[in-house]
Design an enzyme around this catalytic site. Structure first.
Site, PDB file in Angstrom:
ATOM      1  N   GLY A  95       0.847  -1.183   0.000  1.00 20.97           N
ATOM      2  CA  GLY A  95       0.000   0.000   0.000  1.00 20.97           C
ATOM      3  C   GLY A  95       0.883   1.234   0.000  1.00 20.97           C
ATOM      4  O   GLY A  95       2.053   1.170   0.389  1.00 20.97           O
TER       5      GLY A  95
ATOM      6  N   GLN B  44       3.469   9.989   1.046  1.00 24.21           N
ATOM      7  CA  GLN B  44       4.740   9.261   1.011  1.00 24.21           C
ATOM      8  C   GLN B  44       5.545   9.568  -0.248  1.00 24.21           C
ATOM      9  O   GLN B  44       6.750   9.307  -0.287  1.00 24.21           O
ATOM     10  CB  GLN B  44       4.486   7.750   1.104  1.00 24.21           C
TER      11      GLN B  44
ATOM     12  N   CYS C  10       6.606   0.135   7.250  1.00 26.82           N
ATOM     13  CA  CYS C  10       6.192   1.261   6.418  1.00 26.82           C
ATOM     14  C   CYS C  10       7.360   1.675   5.539  1.00 26.82           C
ATOM     15  O   CYS C  10       8.491   1.770   6.017  1.00 26.82           O
ATOM     16  CB  CYS C  10       5.773   2.420   7.325  1.00 26.82           C
ATOM     17  N   LEU C  11       7.088   1.926   4.259  1.00 23.11           N
ATOM     18  CA  LEU C  11       8.150   2.327   3.336  1.00 23.11           C
ATOM     19  C   LEU C  11       8.779   3.651   3.740  1.00 23.11           C
ATOM     20  O   LEU C  11       9.909   3.939   3.363  1.00 23.11           O
ATOM     21  CB  LEU C  11       7.592   2.425   1.907  1.00 23.11           C
TER      22      LEU C  11
ATOM     23  N   HIS D 242      -3.751   1.658   7.956  1.00 21.66           N
ATOM     24  CA  HIS D 242      -2.382   2.182   7.929  1.00 21.66           C
ATOM     25  C   HIS D 242      -2.284   3.336   6.911  1.00 21.66           C
ATOM     26  O   HIS D 242      -1.727   4.400   7.223  1.00 21.66           O
ATOM     27  CB  HIS D 242      -1.425   1.034   7.569  1.00 21.66           C
ATOM     28  N   GLU D 243      -2.839   3.120   5.711  1.00 22.30           N
ATOM     29  CA  GLU D 243      -2.729   4.138   4.656  1.00 22.30           C
ATOM     30  C   GLU D 243      -3.587   5.369   4.969  1.00 22.30           C
ATOM     31  O   GLU D 243      -3.176   6.504   4.700  1.00 22.30           O
ATOM     32  CB  GLU D 243      -3.111   3.560   3.286  1.00 22.30           C
TER      33      GLU D 243
ATOM     34  N   HIS E   4      -1.861   7.704   7.193  1.00 25.95           N
ATOM     35  CA  HIS E   4      -0.887   8.563   6.496  1.00 25.95           C
ATOM     36  C   HIS E   4      -1.532   9.882   6.056  1.00 25.95           C
ATOM     37  O   HIS E   4      -0.888  10.926   6.074  1.00 25.95           O
ATOM     38  CB  HIS E   4      -0.340   7.868   5.253  1.00 25.95           C
TER      39      HIS E   4
HETATM   40 NI    NI Z   1       3.171   3.438   5.654  1.00 26.34          NI
END
Ligand code: NI
Length: 171
Positions: free
Chosen positions: A46, A51, A92-93, A134-135, A138
């Site tokens: 995701g 991000q 998380c990226l 999670h997304e 963000h």
């Molecule tokens: Ni993340």
């Protein structure tokens, strides 16, 4: 379509509240396509627009199996119903070198728009519900480390500060 740079903690764009999308333009479709490319390249399951440095309410989530490129974009997503709880390991990226168990809702209901602006409702549970929560976090400037105990979070902050400081010396 192109792969964009993934912004990492502690970049301030990750802490900003993302703006709602009100124009369903070609530019939006391009952002979505780029976000999908970036997600598969990383790889991740995701990705949220902040991000890649775009503070707007857009997320993409992988909906295919492993090695299958199939994704869905959610514009202006909003959780309308949430129930139960589950614990899953998250990473998380934008938060490198850390995974941790996080408690999330087990089931959620969601309203969102697609890339044409059409309104939809969706029910999700288990892992899919975790990724969506999670997304969506963000888009509110919330990172999964905010769900950790203060002790764990501070340990990570210290580690990152050290890493950043040593990078400066090298540069
Ligand atoms: Ni993340």
């Amino acid at each position: 379509m192109s792969i964009r740079t993934i912004y990492q903690y502690p970049d301030p764009v990750l802490r900003r509240k993302a703006a709602k999308i009100d124009e369903f333009s070609d530019e939006l479709k391009e952002l979505i396509a780029d976000m999908a490319d970036t997600m598969y390249d990383a790889p991740g399951i995701g990705l949220a627009a902040p991000q890649v440095g775009e503070s707007v309410q857009v997320i993409v989530v992988n909906t295919g199996g492993q090695d299958e490129r199939q994704y869905k974009a959610f514009i202006n997503p909003e959780i309308t119903i949430s129930e139960g709880s589950q614990i899953d390991e998250e990473g998380c990226l934008s938060v490198p070198e850390l995974t941790s168990n996080v408690t999330r809702f087990k089931r959620i209901q969601l309203s969102y728009q697609d890339e044409e602006g059409t309104l939809h409702e969706l029910s999700a549970e288990d892992r899919f519900a975790v990724v969506l929560q999670h997304e969506i976090d963000h888009l509110k400037g919330i990172l999964f480390i905010d769900h950790l105990t203060p002790l764990k979070r501070n340990l990570y902050k210290k580690k990152m500060k050290k890493a950043l400081a040593s990078k400066k010396v090298v540069a």
